[in-house]
Every structure is written in C-alpha cells, then in structure tokens.
Design an enzyme around this catalytic site. Structure first.
Site, mmCIF file in Angstrom:
data_model
loop_
_atom_site.group_PDB
_atom_site.id
_atom_site.type_symbol
_atom_site.label_atom_id
_atom_site.label_comp_id
_atom_site.label_asym_id
_atom_site.label_seq_id
_atom_site.Cartn_x
_atom_site.Cartn_y
_atom_site.Cartn_z
ATOM 1 N N SER A 17 0.846 -1.195 0.000
ATOM 2 C CA SER A 17 0.000 0.000 0.000
ATOM 3 C C SER A 17 0.878 1.241 0.000
ATOM 4 C CB SER A 17 -0.918 0.012 1.238
ATOM 5 O OG SER A 17 -0.144 0.119 2.427
ATOM 6 N N TYR A 157 8.679 6.072 17.300
ATOM 7 C CA TYR A 157 8.744 6.171 15.845
ATOM 8 C C TYR A 157 9.812 7.174 15.411
ATOM 9 C CZ TYR A 157 7.267 7.105 11.036
ATOM 10 O OH TYR A 157 7.235 7.273 9.677
#
Length: 284
Positions: A17, A157
């Site tokens: 994706s 992250y």
C-alpha cells in the site's frame, strides 16, 4: 548505475500500500524490473491491480520479504539474483507507526518499533550492499520528517527514524567510495493506509491516557487535520523515482514544499527553542 540491454532490477520493501505501492508502479513505468516485496503476499491485490492498470504488470514481480527476519531477506535476495542476475537498487520503504508516550507504554513497545523501522532497514541494507556494489547502484530509504524533528506522542517512531537518518548519513560517504549512491527521502503526511498501521483505538487510548489525555486529544485533532491535506502516495513516491534515475541523486530529498519548510526549521534552530515552541503548540 550499471547499464546493459536488460532492465535494471529494483527491490522495494513494503509495497502492499501507500508510498511503496506507488513507487513500485512508477519504477516499472520508468522501465525498471521491480521486485515488489511485502511481509504478507496475500495483500498484493491492490498492487497487482495498479500495475495492470498502468500496463506494467510484466515488470512488477511480487515476493515475500519480512524486514525483521534475516532468513526471509536472504531468501528473497537469493531468488532475485538467481532470476535476474543483478540488483541495481534497493528502496527501503517498509515501516510501521506507533503513537503513545513512554510512561504509558513499555520498553518492548519501543524495541518493536525500532526493530521494524530501524533494524529492518539495517538488515536489508547489509544484505544488499555486496550486490549494489557490483552494480554501482542506488540505496534509497524512505524516512520521514519525523526523522528530523521529534514529534509529540511519536517518541519511539521518531527515535527509529532519527536512527535511520544517522545511519544513512554516516554510510553515504563510505558507500560512495565503492560506487553506491545513498539517498534518504523525507515525506510529511501522506494519504495512505500507513496511518492504519499504527493500530490505535483512539477512544480507548484517550480513555486510558490519564494526565496526558488533554495533550493527546489536541495532538490527534491536529494530526487528523494535517492528513486531510496530505500528499497522495504517488506524489510522495515521485522523488524516489528521481533518485533512481538521476545521474547524481541528492543525499536528502523532501517530498513537498511543506516538508522542506518543516525540516528546514531544524537546521536554523541551534538552541532548539523554535522547534520546541512549534511542537508544543501541537499539544496545547
């Protein structure tokens, strides 16, 4: 990069994706033989449909590769070399997000985020470098504006993306001595399924946030608004293709004017006060 009568072979991770899917199709449109990898090949339907619609299905081959599994990486590269005899470029794109603050998570949460977003890149890079050396090829890694400016509730992250930026910035001059060009690509918000990989139940997260709930609510509202004006995956993938095809690709590339402005603030903010003032506003 090496040139012969056969198409150059490009391996891209995380192509089920988003940016990875768009980059795979666009690289094939640029005449590359694309090895489009993903952890779960059962999710390859959207990529195959997009490649067919673009008329490049013959140049896009789907293979399984799990960036946190060294055996999977080695097996995939062995297949690529057996089938094509060369590897001209690698695009490290696979990644996963995580939202939360350290007090309410665990060290294991941080480790798992680092494993996918940093050590996965390291493992793929290490395995690919001998073949990229042979081809005098390209190593392109999708990082994030979050690899330049730390963002609230994205501690793990951003730490992983900071690590990737430091790793590639350090590797680039060394790789250049053996003919491999290194580029990092820094997107901002991208309208893709990537946000779904964060796997957050927002109401439950807010309910459990305790003293952090007001700041988290403000952050989420701001983030949702930013994704409403996000780039498309195809727009974000365009600099990847430029890095594949340019005679002398830049080391660091942002994917939009917004990303250039955002990351540029860090370079002129020697004491950190401007960046802290900006990101503090995101949490009220």
């Amino acid at each position: 990069m090496s040139t012969t009568g056969t198409p150059q072979t490009v391996l891209i991770t995380g192509t089920s994706s988003g940016i990875g899917l768009a980059a795979a199709v666009r690289a094939a449109q640029a005449g590359r033989q694309v090895v489009a990898t993903m952890r779960d090949t059962a999710k390859a339907g959207p990529l195959r449909r997009a490649a067919a619609e673009a008329g490049v299905e013959d140049l896009v081959q789907v293979k399984r590769l799990d960036v946190v599994d060294a055996g999977s990486i080695a097996a995939c590269l062995e297949e690529v070399l057996t089938e094509y005899g060369r590897l001209d470029a690698v695009v490290n794109n696979a990644g996963a997000g995580r939202v939360g603050t350290i007090e309410q998570g665990t060290v294991e949460d941080v480790r798992s985020t680092m494993e996918v977003n940093f050590f996965g890149v390291v493992q793929v890079t290490r395995a690919a470098m001998p073949h990229l050396r042979a081809a005098r090829g390209r190593l392109i890694t999708v990082t994030s504006v979050g690899g330049v400016i730390g963002q609230p509730f994205n501690e793990a992250y951003c730490a992983a993306k900071f690590a990737v930026e430091g790793f590639m910035e350090s590797l680039a001059p060394v790789a250049a001595t053996v003919g491999v060009a290194v580029t990092v690509v820094e997107p901002g918000a991208v309208a893709s399924e990537f946000v779904d990989t964060i796997g957050v139940d927002v109401p439950a997260m807010l309910s459990a946030a305790g003293p952090y709930a007001p700041a988290l609510r403000t952050y989420i509202e701001r983030t949702v608004a930013s994704f409403a004006q996000a780039q498309t995956p195809a727009e974000a993938a365009a600099p990847i293709i430029e890095a594949l095809t340019a005679e002398k690709p830049a080391f660091r590339v942002q994917t939009s004017d917004w990303a250039r402005d955002f990351t540029g603030r860090k370079l002129s903010d020697l004491d950190g006060s401007a960046v802290q003032a900006m990101t503090a506003a995101w949490v009220g």
